[in-house]
Design a protein around this motif. Structure first.
Motif, short mmCIF file in Angstrom:
data_model
loop_
_atom_site.label_atom_id
_atom_site.label_comp_id
_atom_site.label_asym_id
_atom_site.label_seq_id
_atom_site.Cartn_x
_atom_site.Cartn_y
_atom_site.Cartn_z
N ALA A 38 0.82 -1.22 0.00
CA ALA A 38 0.00 0.00 0.00
C ALA A 38 0.84 1.26 0.00
O ALA A 38 0.31 2.37 -0.18
N GLY A 39 2.16 1.12 0.22
CA GLY A 39 3.04 2.27 0.22
C GLY A 39 2.87 3.17 1.44
O GLY A 39 2.97 4.39 1.35
N VAL A 40 2.62 2.54 2.61
CA VAL A 40 2.45 3.31 3.85
C VAL A 40 3.33 2.71 4.93
O VAL A 40 3.87 1.60 4.78
N ALA A 41 3.47 3.43 6.04
CA ALA A 41 4.26 2.94 7.15
C ALA A 41 3.58 1.74 7.81
O ALA A 41 2.35 1.63 7.78
N ARG A 42 4.38 0.88 8.43
CA ARG A 42 3.83 -0.33 9.05
C ARG A 42 2.84 0.01 10.15
O ARG A 42 1.81 -0.65 10.30
N THR A 43 3.14 1.04 10.95
CA THR A 43 2.24 1.40 12.05
C THR A 43 0.89 1.86 11.53
O THR A 43 -0.16 1.53 12.10
N LEU A 44 0.89 2.62 10.43
CA LEU A 44 -0.38 3.07 9.84
C LEU A 44 -1.14 1.88 9.25
O LEU A 44 -2.37 1.77 9.41
N ALA A 45 -0.42 1.00 8.58
CA ALA A 45 -1.07 -0.19 8.02
C ALA A 45 -1.68 -1.04 9.13
O ALA A 45 -2.81 -1.52 9.00
N ALA A 46 -0.96 -1.22 10.23
CA ALA A 46 -1.47 -2.02 11.34
C ALA A 46 -2.76 -1.41 11.89
O ALA A 46 -3.72 -2.14 12.19
N HIS A 47 -2.79 -0.09 12.01
CA HIS A 47 -3.99 0.59 12.51
C HIS A 47 -5.19 0.31 11.61
O HIS A 47 -6.27 -0.08 12.08
N HIS A 48 -5.01 0.48 10.32
CA HIS A 48 -6.13 0.29 9.38
C HIS A 48 -6.53 -1.18 9.27
O HIS A 48 -7.72 -1.50 9.17
N LEU A 49 -5.56 -2.08 9.28
CA LEU A 49 -5.86 -3.51 9.21
C LEU A 49 -6.68 -3.95 10.42
O LEU A 49 -7.63 -4.74 10.29
N ASP A 50 -6.33 -3.44 11.59
CA ASP A 50 -7.09 -3.79 12.79
C ASP A 50 -8.49 -3.19 12.74
O ASP A 50 -9.46 -3.82 13.20
N ARG A 51 -8.64 -1.99 12.19
CA ARG A 51 -9.96 -1.39 12.05
C ARG A 51 -10.82 -2.22 11.08
O ARG A 51 -12.02 -2.43 11.33
N LEU A 52 -10.22 -2.70 10.01
CA LEU A 52 -10.95 -3.54 9.06
C LEU A 52 -11.35 -4.86 9.70
O LEU A 52 -12.42 -5.41 9.40
N THR A 53 -10.52 -5.37 10.60
CA THR A 53 -10.86 -6.59 11.32
C THR A 53 -12.01 -6.35 12.28
O THR A 53 -12.95 -7.16 12.37
N GLU A 54 -11.98 -5.24 12.99
CA GLU A 54 -13.07 -4.90 13.91
C GLU A 54 -14.39 -4.74 13.17
O GLU A 54 -15.45 -5.07 13.70
N ALA A 55 -14.32 -4.26 11.92
CA ALA A 55 -15.53 -4.06 11.13
C ALA A 55 -16.05 -5.35 10.51
O ALA A 55 -17.13 -5.37 9.93
N GLY A 56 -15.28 -6.44 10.63
CA GLY A 56 -15.72 -7.71 10.06
C GLY A 56 -15.36 -7.89 8.60
O GLY A 56 -15.81 -8.84 7.96
N LEU A 57 -14.51 -7.01 8.06
CA LEU A 57 -14.10 -7.12 6.66
C LEU A 57 -12.89 -8.04 6.50
O LEU A 57 -12.68 -8.63 5.44
N LEU A 58 -12.08 -8.14 7.54
CA LEU A 58 -10.92 -9.03 7.55
C LEU A 58 -10.98 -9.91 8.80
O LEU A 58 -11.68 -9.60 9.76
N GLU A 59 -10.21 -11.00 8.76
CA GLU A 59 -9.99 -11.83 9.94
C GLU A 59 -8.50 -11.82 10.24
O GLU A 59 -7.68 -11.73 9.32
N SER A 60 -8.15 -11.89 11.51
CA SER A 60 -6.74 -11.84 11.89
C SER A 60 -6.36 -13.07 12.69
O SER A 60 -7.20 -13.74 13.30
N GLY A 61 -5.08 -13.36 12.67
CA GLY A 61 -4.53 -14.46 13.45
C GLY A 61 -3.05 -14.18 13.66
O GLY A 61 -2.58 -13.06 13.41
N SER A 62 -2.30 -15.16 14.09
CA SER A 62 -0.87 -14.97 14.29
C SER A 62 -0.14 -16.26 13.97
O SER A 62 -0.65 -17.36 14.22
N ARG A 63 1.05 -16.12 13.42
CA ARG A 63 1.91 -17.28 13.16
C ARG A 63 3.33 -16.79 12.97
O ARG A 63 3.57 -15.60 12.68
N ARG A 64 4.28 -17.67 13.11
CA ARG A 64 5.68 -17.33 12.89
C ARG A 64 5.96 -17.35 11.39
O ARG A 64 5.78 -18.36 10.74
#
Length: 235
Positions: A38-64
């Motif tokens: 997206a051509g943005v900083a990681r912190t800004l991307a993380a903020h928007h990705l989490d907002r999209l997850t809260e809205a139900g547009l994305l799902e999140s998880g974690s892995r190595r």
């Protein structure tokens, strides 16, 4: 959150680029990868990705992401995928899904599979109109993208989605696969009926004896039809 509020979140151009990138990948995407795309900083991307997850547009998880485990493998990273849930807005309210399911149930009980496939084939031909048949898979990708199938080319030298991004794959005949089935909600309840209808629709759209042609090749989480080049069978 209501569907209309969730969809409204995509008005933000950065948020929309991030969502479209994750949706087009068909796999888990890390914050670093999404930010770079997206051509943005990681912190800004993380903020928007989490907002999209809260809205139900994305799902999140974690892995190595290193693929290693145990001491020294590093902390798991947060990753994102598109949700399987469907969001829609209709003003005034409409319920076409219930109507479609009732019609599908009646057609299945009455044994109207053949009649439905015939009608779907005619509709595909009407959608193609007077246009010449597709001459290759790249043109097929464009046509399918316009109809919401989210196509990508698999095989040959690599895999390429509708956005033009590629990822290396093993050797094999090139085919167009589709990450989205526009009839998914009804197909879940009436798979033979709806998948047969979808195949007939695409046969009408592309033809069955031209340079490209559809065939059934179901894969979990994707459309049950693929588009192949007739050259694949001539080698």
């Amino acid at each position: 959150m209501k569907d209309i509020d969730a969809i409204a979140m995509l008005q933000d151009p950065v948020r929309r680029r991030l969502y479209e990138y994750v949706a087009a990948r068909g796999r888990e995407v890390s914050r670093n990868e999404a930010a770079e795309a997206a051509g943005v900083a990681r912190t800004l991307a993380a903020h928007h990705l989490d907002r999209l997850t809260e809205a139900g547009l994305l799902e999140s998880g974690s892995r190595r992401l290193t693929g290693r485990s145990g001491p020294g493998a590093g902390r798991p990273a947060k990753v994102y995928t598109r949700t399987r849930a469907e969001l829609s807005v209709s003003l005034p309210a409409r319920d076409y899904l219930t109507a479609a399911e009732l019609l599908a149930e009646a057609a299945e009980q009455a044994g109207l599979d053949a009649a439905l496939r015939t009608a779907a084939g005619r509709r595909g031909e009407a959608l193609r109109g007077s246009a010449a048949p597709c001459v290759g898979l790249e043109e097929a990708v464009e046509m399918l993208a316009d109809r919401g199938y989210e196509p990508y080319v698999e095989g040959g030298e690599g895999t390429e989605d509708a956005t033009g991004a590629g990822a290396a794959t093993g050797a094999g005949p090139r085919v167009v696969r589709m990450r989205n089935c526009p009839f998914h909600a009804v197909a879940e309840h009436f798979p033979p009926l709806v998948c047969g209808m979808n195949l007939a629709l695409l046969e009408g759209l592309f033809g069955t004896d031209g340079p490209v042609r559809p065939r059934m090749d179901a894969r979990p989480g994707e459309c049950c039809v693929v588009i192949e080049s007739s050259k694949n069978n001539d080698d």
